[in-house]
Enzyme design. Structure first.
Site, PDB file in Angstrom:
ATOM      1  N   GLY A 135     -49.734  27.812 108.681  1.00  0.00           N
ATOM      2  CA  GLY A 135     -50.694  28.294 109.674  1.00  0.00           C
ATOM      3  C   GLY A 135     -50.049  29.091 110.793  1.00  0.00           C
ATOM      4  CB  SER A 143     -49.495  42.703 113.233  1.00  0.00           C
ATOM      5  OG  SER A 143     -50.045  43.168 112.023  1.00  0.00           O
ATOM      6  CB  ILE A 168     -54.886  29.187 106.525  1.00  0.00           C
ATOM      7  CG1 ILE A 168     -54.803  29.546 108.019  1.00  0.00           C
ATOM      8  CG2 ILE A 168     -53.760  28.249 106.104  1.00  0.00           C
ATOM      9  CD1 ILE A 168     -53.616  30.401 108.424  1.00  0.00           C
ATOM     10  NE  ARG A 282     -61.727  57.417  75.815  1.00  0.00           N
ATOM     11  CZ  ARG A 282     -63.022  57.418  75.647  1.00  0.00           C
ATOM     12  NH1 ARG A 282     -63.612  56.467  74.930  1.00  0.00           N
ATOM     13  NH2 ARG A 282     -63.766  58.359  76.173  1.00  0.00           N
ATOM     14  CG  HIS A 351     -58.395  51.993  81.793  1.00  0.00           C
ATOM     15  ND1 HIS A 351     -57.051  51.834  82.056  1.00  0.00           N
ATOM     16  CD2 HIS A 351     -58.736  50.970  80.963  1.00  0.00           C
ATOM     17  CE1 HIS A 351     -56.608  50.759  81.425  1.00  0.00           C
ATOM     18  NE2 HIS A 351     -57.602  50.219  80.744  1.00  0.00           N
ATOM     19  CD  GLU A 376     -47.146  35.930 102.645  1.00  0.00           C
ATOM     20  OE1 GLU A 376     -48.260  36.003 103.247  1.00  0.00           O
ATOM     21  OE2 GLU A 376     -46.969  35.240 101.626  1.00  0.00           O
TER      22      GLU A 376
END
Ligand code: COS
Length: 398
Positions: A135, A143, A168, A282, A351, A376
């Site tokens: 936490g 930040s 969290i 494809r 795709h 992170e």
């Protein structure tokens, strides 16, 4: 001159012998192929990792990868651990998210900053698979972690914690928490106003919010943690000393950034394999689209960038094994997650219209990858960390 450590050179500081570790990786790859990937639809549908799979992950020792053997873990080195995380980057991110707080930020903070008694109790519990959360972030501080508001006030042989933590990971299912809180109202030099506390998530006054609805990464649960007059024994102050919380958080983040970089690398590899398969199957203008040079350019750019991230991973891990490697952890996290974003984007492009449809993996991988550039520490925070270190080294050397 950079001293790059490549996979062909033996790595320093490995604690499981390479043969045993390779056998473990083989077993893990089989587990990923035969159990984790087939269960992805179930994880996505239910928005959680099913209990039977959590039990299997515990039985494989995945929650104790980095815990010393004497405390019930596998005692992997940084490099070995991060190679495991790269493999776990292939299946749905929920699996890595569920175990990697235990093996990463929670255990790093404890290993580097916990007292021997704290390590014995909390690392053992984490290795046994009691799910942990970390936490730091709050509604008004992301930040800018040092600006956090959660307060810890000493009261006899306890601290009383009040505040709210946000985004969290694992909050709704965690049993163990490492919570950063202010032990001084005013900011102190080197952010020594912040301390870290080990808490039982079922202690009176601790509430986890309901899981937030996210763009991707279904099954990886994030939520608020609300702390209302939570009484924490003073013995649970990390390191037994006030003011060590910011350092613990930053050291944990170095480890967390290696982990996210490696997860992004694994996801990019899976995405590229998906793109490669689609391009060979494809057909357009009477032949597989893989025959077209503009498709090949997207495949080749992706492969080269994955290779670059892999080299960075090996080097950053080797440096982290030798000591503090903040710059390299940030650089790897930044490059690998941005690279992953480019790769999944190209794979959607390969795709064509199908890449925009939920029934193809490309669409999900595209969404799952996005947060890697954010949590992170955002790419912009990594830039700050890298530049700060560069400027400091330059000034020191001139
Ligand atoms: N390893 C060891 N010590 C560290 C460290 C690290 N990685 N980072 C900081 N420290 C220690 C140092 O002692 C440092 O002082 P010196 O640099 O003078 O030695 C001290 O902590 C203060 O660090 P710093 O000056 O870098 O603190 P700032 O307040 O400037 O930190 C940033 C700013 C933005 C780098 C920090 O708040 C940060 O990383 N924020 C992002 C947080 C984040 O990633 N949140 C998202 C996920 S939370 S799970």
């Amino acid at each position: 001159m950079l001293d790059i450590v490549t996979p062909t050179r033996p790595l320093p500081g490995t604690s499981m012998d390479e043969e045993t570790f390779e056998a473990f990786l083989d077993q893990l790859r089989r587990f990923i192929r035969e159990r984790l990937i087939p269960a992805e639809p179930e994880v996505i549908e239910a928005n959680r990792v099913p209990q039977w799979l959590l039990d299997e992950m515990r039985d494989m020792g995945l929650f104790g990868l980095t815990t010393p053997e004497e405390l019930g873990g596998a005692g992997l080195s940084v490099s070995q651990y991060i190679r495991v995380i790269r493999e776990l980057g292939w299946p749905a991110p929920a699996y890595r998210a569920t175990l990697s707080i235990n093996t990463g930020m929670f255990s790093t903070a404890l290993t580097k900053g916990g007292t021997p008694e704290q390590q014995r109790e909390w690392l053992t519990r984490a290795a046994a698979g009691e799910i942990a959360c970390f936490g730091l972030t709050e509604p008004d501080s992301g930040s800018d972690s040092a600006a956090l508001k959660t307060r810890a006030v000493r009261d006899g042989d306890h601290y009383v914690l009040n505040g709210t933590k946000r985004y969290i990971t694992n909050a709704p299912i965690a049993k163990l928490g490492l919570i950063m809180a202010r032990t001084h109202a005013e900011p102190l030099p080197k952010n020594a106003h912040i301390s870290a506390f080990l808490i039982d998530m079922d202690a009176p006054g601790v509430t986890a919010g309901s899981p937030d609805h996210k763009m991707g990464q279904r099954g990886a649960l994030i939520a608020d943690v609300i702390l209302e007059d939570v009484r924490v024994p003073a013995a649970n102050l990390l390191g037994g000393e006030e003011g060590k919380g910011f350092l613990a958080a930053m050291q944990a983040l170095d480890s967390g950034r290696l982990s996210v970089g490696a997860a992004a690398l694994g996801l990019a590899e899976r995405a590229l394999e998906t793109g490669l398969r689609y391009a060979t199957e494809r057909k357009a203008f009477g032949e597989p689209i893989a025959n077209f040079q503009l498709i090949q350019a997207m495949l080749a750019d992706s492969r080269a960038e994955i290779y670059a991230a892999e080299c960075m991973m090996w080097d950053a891990c080797a440096r982290a094994e030798r000591g503090r490697a903040t710059l390299e952890c940030s650089a790897f996290k930044m490059f690998s997650t941005e690279m992953c974003g480019r790769v999944v984007d190209r794979v959607v492009q390969i795709h064509g219209g199908a890449g925009y449809l939920a029934e193809y993996d490309a669409e999900r991988l595209f969404r799952d990858a996005r947060v890697y550039r954010i949590y992170e520490g955002t790419t912009q925070i990594q830039q700050l960390v890298i530049a700060k270190q560069m400027l400091r080294d330059f000034v020191a050397g001139s």
